[in-house]
Design an enzyme around this catalytic site. Structure first.
Site, PDB file in Angstrom:
ATOM      1  CG  ASP A   1       8.913   1.188  12.260  1.00 57.99           C
ATOM      2  OD1 ASP A   1       9.245   1.870  11.272  1.00 57.99           O
ATOM      3  OD2 ASP A   1       8.114   0.230  12.188  1.00 57.99           O
TER       4      ASP A   1
ATOM      5  CG  ASP B   1       1.374   3.959   4.504  1.00 58.12           C
ATOM      6  OD1 ASP B   1       0.154   3.734   4.594  1.00 58.12           O
ATOM      7  OD2 ASP B   1       2.241   3.072   4.653  1.00 58.12           O
TER       8      ASP B   1
ATOM      9  CG  ASP C   1      -0.211  -0.266   2.514  1.00 58.83           C
ATOM     10  OD1 ASP C   1       0.955   0.179   2.649  1.00 58.83           O
ATOM     11  OD2 ASP C   1      -0.794  -0.908   3.397  1.00 58.83           O
TER      12      ASP C   1
END
Ligand code: ATP
Ligand code: MG
Length: 452
Positions: free
Chosen positions: A144, A63, A61
């Site tokens: 992260d 983002d 996907d």
């Protein structure tokens, strides 16, 4: 890299020096990027989309990150919904496709809930909600892994790197931004993400990122079961289920997700439970490459099969009949598992049906097999029987029987389900009438028996 002080100048990789082309970004994501840009906002692709394109992989996907606040994004798109408490996000929907738009957020470390900053922390350091907006570089530092913090800027098509992600990507390294132990404490799900990306992308974990994994699994106990369920789907339905499973076990994380399964795996030295599980995971990976649908219920049925069997053995010793035993064992196993990982009913019910159909697949005479064919869960239960066949002789016989049965036409099926004596009598007549014909295609009748 160990410092988390935001630096202000990113490494800028201009368009000619990287391989991200708008042609490889989904048309919807490009639309969203341009709409934000045209309204005067900063708009970048970020996260897995950028990482995967740079690796030459097809992203799952796309983002988007922007300096527009969620309410401003909402104003720009008719097809937009604001979601999330922990992270407030905008979802821009195009039919089935959703482009996630997140506002740049500040480094959570710099802020403190007691100062009314908007970052809410638990006593153990976990971030409960993180809605402090900030600059793009702050946004990069609170992500992260370095390879997940690269931005593709629609304003100039350059890739922006604030955290050394490009060098790590080239070196094939997954590295947490900042101090690994602290970042795992802030959000223990990052441990699962580390294993998932390592398995899926075939990259190595940087030693400092890897070392704490072995001993911090217990932090997963603090994660709400519903969030863990979402993570489990990503772990096992991302196309690299086997490698992910092996890594989760290697880092001693698996047992915090599936404690009963882990106990069985440790107790049983012979390879039985692992084989069934590995085959189920391999099937999932295979089906994904073939674009076939996969149902989480099947995976959970496999993950919890061994605990179910053990529980059944315990209950059988108490003298319950087979049906009651299975029901009771399924209750216990499902209940215990749901304390760790939520199992929504739309998955737990079909999972139980797959289990409940296993003994029914052993009833192969009379009308029952034909009736079973119309059961909505028959196909999954049959596939599950095939899995079991590898390590269970009786299941193997039954799997053979059902495979042949499925290949027969209606007449053959009726014949195959006659009780053994009737089949013999019929065969006798047939032979007398057509002496030369062999009846070798008839199915051997397998006596129905308790299974599992
Ligand atoms: P994929 O979508 O392929 O699974 P992804 O990296 O895009 O991988 P998402 O869950 O879509 O993963 O998250 C998008 C981005 O948000 C990540 O790349 C990362 O930058 C950031 N992110 C997601 N989860 C966390 C987290 N727990 N802590 C910090 N940053 C996170
Ligand atoms: Mg993503």
């Amino acid at each position: 890299m160990e410092s988390r002080t935001p630096i202000s100048l990113p490494i800028l990789i201009p368009r000619p020096e990287h391989n991200i082309s708008r042609a490889n970004i989904s048309a919807n994501a490009v639309k969203v990027l341009y709409r934000l840009h045209d309204a005067g906002h900063r708009a970048c692709l970020v996260g897995g989309g950028v990482r995967d394109l740079l690796l030459g992989r097809e992203p799952k996907d796309f983002d988007v990150a922007t300096d527009a606040q969620p309410e401003q994004v909402y104003q720009l798109f008719r097809n937009c919904r604001l979601i999330g408490r922990r992270f407030r996000l905008a979802h821009v929907r195009f039919g089935q496709d959703i482009v996630e738009v997140a506002t740049f957020r500040a480094c959570s470390e710099e802020s403190d809930a007691s100062k009314g900053s908007g970052v809410e922390r638990a006593a153990d350091g976990r971030i409960l909600s993180d809605n402090v907006y900030g600059s793009i570089e702050e946004d990069a530092w609170r992500r992260d892994f370095t390879i997940n913090a690269l931005y593709y800027d629609i304003a100039n098509f350059a890739v922006l790197d604030y955290v050394g992600g490009m060098a790590d990507l080239k070196a094939g390294l997954i590295r947490l931004i900042g101090d690994p132990v602290q970042r795992y404490h802030e959000d223990p799900v990052r441990m699962l993400r580390a294993a998932r990306f390592a398995a899926k992308l075939g990259l190595r974990l940087d030693p400092a990122t890897e070392a704490p994994l072995h001993r911090l699994g217990h932090l997963l106990e603090q994660i709400p079961p519903a969030r863990l369920f979402d993570e489990i789907l990503k772990l096992f339905m991302g196309g690299s289920a086997i490698q992910t499973f092996e890594l989760l076990r290697h880092y001693r994380l698996f047992g915090w997700l599936f404690p009963a399964t882990e106990r069985c795996l440790n107790r049983q030295q012979q390879h039985y439970p692992k084989t069934l599980l590995i085959r189920a995971l391999a099937n999932t990976d295979q089906r994904l490459t073939e674009d076939k649908p996969i149902h989480p219920a099947f995976l959970f049925a496999a993950l919890l099969w061994e605990p179910l069997r053990e529980q059944m053995q315990r209950l059988q010793a108490d003298g319950l009949d087979q049906h009651e035993t299975l029901q009771e064992a399924a209750d216990i196993v499902t209940r215990e598992q749901s304390r760790r990982v939520a199992l929504p009913r739309r998955y737990s019910l079909p999972m139980r049906e797959i289990w409940e159909l296993q003994p029914r697949l052993a009833q192969i005479t009379g009308k029952r097999p034909l009736r079973l064919l119309t059961h909505p869960r028959f196909r999954a239960a049959y596939d599950f029987l095939i899995l079991r066949a590898d390590t269970d002789a009786q299941a193997a016989e039954l799997a053979k029987w059902w495979t042949r049965f499925l290949q027969m036409d209606d007449t053959g099926r009726v014949e195959a389900t006659q009780p053994a004596t009737k089949i013999k009598a019929k065969k006798g007549k047939l032979r007398r009438r057509r002496k030369s014909r062999s009846a070798s295609q008839d199915q051997p009748a397998i006596p129905p028996g308790p299974d599992a």
